[in-house]
Design a protein around this motif. Structure first.
Motif, short mmCIF file in Angstrom:
data_model
loop_
_atom_site.label_atom_id
_atom_site.label_comp_id
_atom_site.label_asym_id
_atom_site.label_seq_id
_atom_site.Cartn_x
_atom_site.Cartn_y
_atom_site.Cartn_z
N ILE A 228 -44.57 32.78 -9.67
CA ILE A 228 -45.75 31.85 -8.86
C ILE A 228 -45.74 30.56 -9.38
CG2 ILE A 228 -48.21 31.66 -9.07
CD1 ILE A 228 -47.66 34.26 -7.72
N PHE A 229 -45.99 29.92 -8.29
CA PHE A 229 -45.89 28.54 -8.48
C PHE A 229 -47.35 27.65 -8.48
CE2 PHE A 229 -42.07 29.87 -6.83
CZ PHE A 229 -41.04 29.26 -7.79
N PHE A 230 -47.54 26.66 -9.21
CA PHE A 230 -48.54 25.95 -9.25
C PHE A 230 -48.57 24.54 -8.82
CE2 PHE A 230 -49.56 29.51 -12.36
CZ PHE A 230 -50.48 30.26 -11.70
N LEU A 231 -49.06 24.05 -7.62
CA LEU A 231 -48.51 22.68 -7.15
C LEU A 231 -49.87 21.64 -7.34
CD1 LEU A 231 -46.83 21.23 -5.46
CD2 LEU A 231 -48.01 21.66 -3.43
N SER A 232 -49.58 20.62 -8.11
CA SER A 232 -50.78 19.63 -8.41
C SER A 232 -50.89 18.72 -7.32
CB SER A 232 -50.07 18.78 -9.84
OG SER A 232 -50.00 19.78 -10.86
N LYS A 233 -52.14 18.22 -7.44
CA LYS A 233 -52.42 17.05 -6.52
C LYS A 233 -51.87 15.85 -7.27
CE LYS A 233 -56.28 15.19 -3.89
NZ LYS A 233 -57.87 15.22 -3.79
N TYR A 234 -51.36 14.95 -6.34
CA TYR A 234 -50.62 13.76 -6.86
C TYR A 234 -51.68 12.94 -7.52
CZ TYR A 234 -48.17 9.38 -7.19
OH TYR A 234 -47.77 8.05 -7.38
N ASP A 277 -37.29 17.86 -6.99
CA ASP A 277 -37.59 18.16 -8.16
C ASP A 277 -39.31 17.99 -8.19
OD1 ASP A 277 -35.15 18.34 -9.06
OD2 ASP A 277 -34.74 16.19 -9.52
N GLU A 278 -39.97 17.06 -7.72
CA GLU A 278 -41.15 17.17 -7.79
C GLU A 278 -41.89 17.14 -6.45
OE1 GLU A 278 -42.85 14.75 -11.55
OE2 GLU A 278 -41.70 13.39 -10.31
N LYS A 290 -42.74 12.45 -3.34
CA LYS A 290 -42.91 10.88 -3.69
C LYS A 290 -41.55 10.28 -3.88
CE LYS A 290 -44.92 8.01 -7.41
NZ LYS A 290 -43.89 7.20 -7.63
N SER A 291 -40.63 10.86 -4.46
CA SER A 291 -39.01 10.19 -4.52
C SER A 291 -38.59 9.98 -3.03
CB SER A 291 -38.22 11.22 -5.08
OG SER A 291 -37.86 12.47 -4.46
N GLU A 320 -52.49 5.00 2.82
CA GLU A 320 -52.81 4.68 1.55
C GLU A 320 -51.72 4.56 0.44
OE1 GLU A 320 -56.34 7.27 0.91
OE2 GLU A 320 -57.41 6.19 2.69
N LEU A 321 -50.92 5.56 0.69
CA LEU A 321 -49.68 5.61 -0.48
C LEU A 321 -48.30 5.15 -0.01
CD1 LEU A 321 -50.30 9.22 -1.81
CD2 LEU A 321 -50.44 7.04 -3.13
N ASN A 322 -48.68 4.11 1.14
CA ASN A 322 -47.32 3.64 1.86
C ASN A 322 -46.42 4.57 2.31
OD1 ASN A 322 -48.48 0.79 1.89
ND2 ASN A 322 -47.88 1.02 -0.34
N ILE A 323 -46.65 5.88 2.59
CA ILE A 323 -45.66 6.82 3.32
C ILE A 323 -45.15 6.46 4.47
CG2 ILE A 323 -45.52 9.29 3.98
CD1 ILE A 323 -47.82 9.94 1.91
#
Length: 355
Positions: A228-234, A277-278, A290-291, A320-323
């Motif tokens: 199981i994986f738990f994905l965080s909110k940025y 990785d992230e 993000k990377s 807002e995050l300049n993606i």
């Protein structure tokens, strides 16, 4: 030494191996990963470089093998037979490792030992799946099977009517008892959902007798074992995490309830997991790398007119995050959406996954 003599007679020279994107290259290697992801076959591939007389293969999940007998006589046996390769499958690190030129270990959870290279093996990504799939004649058929029955190597060429049954058996294989099964089950039922462990615990304790400590302990084991994986909110670590499983088709194996979007998103997550990785999630954005400054959005059946308002929200949050790039992953739709600041692609999964 009867156990070791029997293990020494095992020969893997006739096993066919299909290449994976990772392989054993270091003489001292620990391979970890969830059940049935292909750890053993990586070992068989490594052993193809040696003669049978040079290696000793010991599988601790084999009920015939006695741990005490093996641990007591292992070093002497290696020296006596001039063994240069020692394989310890499903090893629990309950005794000290002997001296040997090559030592390859498989285990469910990651272990750090000085001098050993670490390989974490996930299940097949779509590109690997295509190499393993000799049953279907085109990429569309392969994709449909990949989506329906998942990413475990052994499932691919099973007869279709046996696949769900085998997936159910693998789930039970993961579980040590009924409590662990119920915890895994509720996790699988909530893939691609934002749920806190406290919410899940409160839901589960109405069905079974369960302490909070036990629940959290098992969840940690499942996470450590990459089940199981738990994905965080940025930038919001305390916010509820998204839940994913190492094989999204388990949902289809435990429930008649269809959650197609959830399974599809889990499938995308696993592809990203092999390459990044992230990974995080954002409001209206399933995955944020993000990377690479990329947003990934799962919309299986995308339609520009129907999804226009959602696309506007996605663009707003990305800005807002300049993606600088948004990839909308679909089942089969493909198009480009014009935006003055952000590159937006609408791509079918099977094209995106192998690009």
């Amino acid at each position: 030494m009867k156990n070791l003599e029997a293990c020494y007679e095992i020969n893997f020279s006739k096993i066919n191996f299909i290449e994976r994107k990772v392989k054993i290259e270091n003489p001292k290697t620990i391979i970890s990963g969830a059940p049935k992801t292909g750890k053993s076959y990586l070992i068989y591939d490594f052993l193809s470089n040696f003669k049978a007389k040079d290696y000793l293969y010991v599988d601790f999940s084999d009920l015939r093998n006695d741990l005490n007998d093996i641990s007591k006589n292992l070093q002497e046996f290696i020296k006596k037979n001039e063994i240069s390769v020692l394989i310890l499958e499903n090893f629990d690190f309950s005794f000290l490792l002997p001296q040997c030129e090559n030592i390859i270990i498989s285990t469910t959870s990651k272990q750090n030992i000085e001098g050993f290279e670490q390989i974490n093996l996930n299940a097949l990504d779509f590109e690997e799946y295509l190499l393993h799939d000799n049953k279907h004649q085109n990429i569309t058929q392969s994709f449909n099977s990949f989506l329906k029955f998942g990413n475990l190597p052994e499932i691919i060429n099973l007869e279709e009517h046996k696949k769900i049954q085998r997936l159910q058996e693998i789930i039970k294989l993961i579980c040590k008892d009924e409590t662990q099964y119920e915890i895994i089950k509720i996790m699988i039922e909530n893939i691609d959902e934002k749920k806190s462990l406290f919410q899940l615990f409160n839901s589960l304790k109405t069905k079974i007798k369960l302490s909070k400590d036990k629940f959290y302990e098992i969840c940690k084991i499942l996470e450590n074992n990459k089940i199981i994986f738990f994905l965080s909110k940025y930038n919001q670590e305390k916010t509820s995490k998204k839940i994913f499983c190492y094989n999204y088709s388990f949902l289809n194996a435990i429930s008649y309830t269809k959650k197609f979007k959830n399974e599809f998103s889990n499938m995308i997550f696993l592809e990203l997991l092999n390459k990044n990785d992230e990974i995080f999630y954002l409001d209206n954005i399933d995955f944020y790398i993000k990377s690479k400054n990329i947003a990934i959005v799962s919309i299986p059946f995308f339609n520009t007119s129907l999804n226009n308002n959602l696309v506007k929200k996605i663009i707003k949050n990305a800005s807002e995050l300049n993606i600088n790039e948004i990839n909308i992953i679909t089942i089969s739709n493909s198009e480009k959406i014009n935006d003055p600041k952000i590159k937006i692609n609408v791509i079918p999964f099977y094209e995106w996954a192998i690009s």
